[in-house]
Design a protein around this motif. Sequence first.
Motif, PDB file in Angstrom:
ATOM      1  N   TYR A  13      23.389  11.401  26.917  1.00 26.46           N
ATOM      2  CA  TYR A  13      24.214  12.493  27.428  1.00 26.46           C
ATOM      3  C   TYR A  13      23.779  12.404  28.866  1.00 26.46           C
ATOM      4  N   TYR A  36      20.367  26.711  14.793  1.00 31.15           N
ATOM      5  CA  TYR A  36      21.347  25.829  13.956  1.00 31.15           C
ATOM      6  C   TYR A  36      21.145  25.997  12.660  1.00 31.15           C
ATOM      7  N   SER A  40      26.328  26.198  11.646  1.00 31.52           N
ATOM      8  CA  SER A  40      26.722  27.028  12.706  1.00 31.52           C
ATOM      9  C   SER A  40      25.473  27.176  13.762  1.00 31.52           C
ATOM     10  N   SER A 372      18.587  14.027  15.019  1.00 32.32           N
ATOM     11  CA  SER A 372      20.047  13.472  14.581  1.00 32.32           C
ATOM     12  C   SER A 372      19.781  13.265  13.314  1.00 32.32           C
ATOM     13  N   ASP A 378      26.803  13.261  13.542  1.00 35.82           N
ATOM     14  CA  ASP A 378      26.737  13.423  15.189  1.00 35.82           C
ATOM     15  C   ASP A 378      26.590  14.742  15.440  1.00 35.82           C
ATOM     16  N   ARG A 379      25.967  15.518  14.588  1.00 39.27           N
ATOM     17  CA  ARG A 379      26.127  17.089  14.868  1.00 39.27           C
ATOM     18  C   ARG A 379      25.006  17.268  16.100  1.00 39.27           C
ATOM     19  N   TRP A 380      23.933  16.527  16.292  1.00 35.40           N
ATOM     20  CA  TRP A 380      23.257  16.615  17.562  1.00 35.40           C
ATOM     21  C   TRP A 380      24.014  16.893  18.803  1.00 35.40           C
ATOM     22  N   ARG A 381      25.051  16.345  19.082  1.00 35.74           N
ATOM     23  CA  ARG A 381      25.809  16.246  20.057  1.00 35.74           C
ATOM     24  C   ARG A 381      26.545  17.735  20.149  1.00 35.74           C
ATOM     25  N   SER A 382      27.068  18.240  19.244  1.00 36.90           N
ATOM     26  CA  SER A 382      27.330  19.777  19.339  1.00 36.90           C
ATOM     27  C   SER A 382      26.525  20.788  19.805  1.00 36.90           C
ATOM     28  N   ASP A 385      25.808  20.027  23.298  1.00 35.74           N
ATOM     29  CA  ASP A 385      26.826  20.401  24.058  1.00 35.74           C
ATOM     30  C   ASP A 385      26.886  21.869  24.353  1.00 35.74           C
ATOM     31  N   HIS A 386      26.433  22.475  23.398  1.00 38.93           N
ATOM     32  CA  HIS A 386      26.461  24.058  23.625  1.00 38.93           C
ATOM     33  C   HIS A 386      25.205  24.485  24.226  1.00 38.93           C
TER      34      HIS A 386
END
Length: 406
Positions: A13, A36, A40, A372, A378-382, A385-386
């Motif tokens: 990233y 997290y 959420s 991860s 792939d929730r690490w990316r959200s 990104d936040h």
Amino acid sequence: MNPQAINIDAYDYPLPQQRIAQHPLAQRDACRLLVYQGGSIADARFSDIASLLPADTALVYNDTRVINARLHFRRPTGALIEIFCLEPASPADYAQNFAQTSTTQWICLVGNLKRWKEESLHAEIALPSGEVSVLTATRVGAHGNAWVVRLDWTGGHTFADIIGAAGEIPIPPYLNRNTEACDSSDYQTVYSHIDGSVAAPTAGLHFTDELLQAISKRDIPRWQVTLHVGAGTFQPVKSDLIGDHPMHSEFIAVPLATIRNIANHLAAGRTITAVGTTSVRTLESLYHIGCLMATDGWQGEVPQWYPYAADHPQMEVCDAFAALIHRLEADGLSALVAATRIIIAPGYQYRVVSGMITNFHQPRSTLLLLVSAFVGDDRWRSIYDHALSIADYRFLSYGDACYLRP
């Protein structure tokens, strides 16, 4: 999922240099905390962590202390040679090594090696007592891409005293700055007391004594483990596939009393929250050590790919801890002292840790793989990104924190 087939490109990233925190906030627990939980994302302050922890959890953190691992020697020509002490070679035991009073050997990286022409290098060390000791460094032999270096000194002081006075604390290379006086305190957790690391367990940097007291007032147990963080923690994944990446080995030590506490806590159906990825690796390694001991496969180190091996017994966590405790008791040991080379990547099944407090990690790193594997898919990316695009979090060692509970 076969973790060895994972391509590291999927864990990249963009991280702008200006988002890498150069210094911590003046108040440790004033940093931001990304929460997290159950899919959420919410924003909080680290000072909120005491109220966010569930009542049934126990907090486990790494009590290692960062040593002044960078030693500098000046040649008669003026050339500067840096010797970066990575881990003890002789005595190999950390406590014994730091207690030596005249000579010791360490595995070291050597900066400006081509300028080291003499057999030995010398430096005068001014100790806090006002005494002066002469420190001598002599290369013993190559050790992979490092060197075994013998260190001798005068005055009968312990090596802990010598390296404390002579060395410089090794801040992370990605800060791209020189060590400053404030790093001597900023880069240590408030509960650090076991010398040995060359990098801080940085998730713990956010805790204050007052915050720890607030956690205790909620009757949440707090237990300490030791993992001495090696320079390998900064080693980037250079291969395309994770299966081609050699994981570094790290020293761990856990008192038998703590292992019993964790086993009883888990047997009662309660949860464990780990402070930092080093605590995660230590706690998860305990399970696999128990499995190895139960099957007569224990050789002193958890192999890199053992958790994914076809012959892994996949024991219940309570049974694995029972085997570990039985072996330590049978051997008359009051603590487990071992090494772990475990790599935690997607496809890994967490056995001990249910909650994790951690910082934001570098792109393409094994620590990002660990996160991860914990949050799933792939929730690490959200999450990242936040932190990068929406909420303006500060990254890496001196940056902000995450509290993860899938």
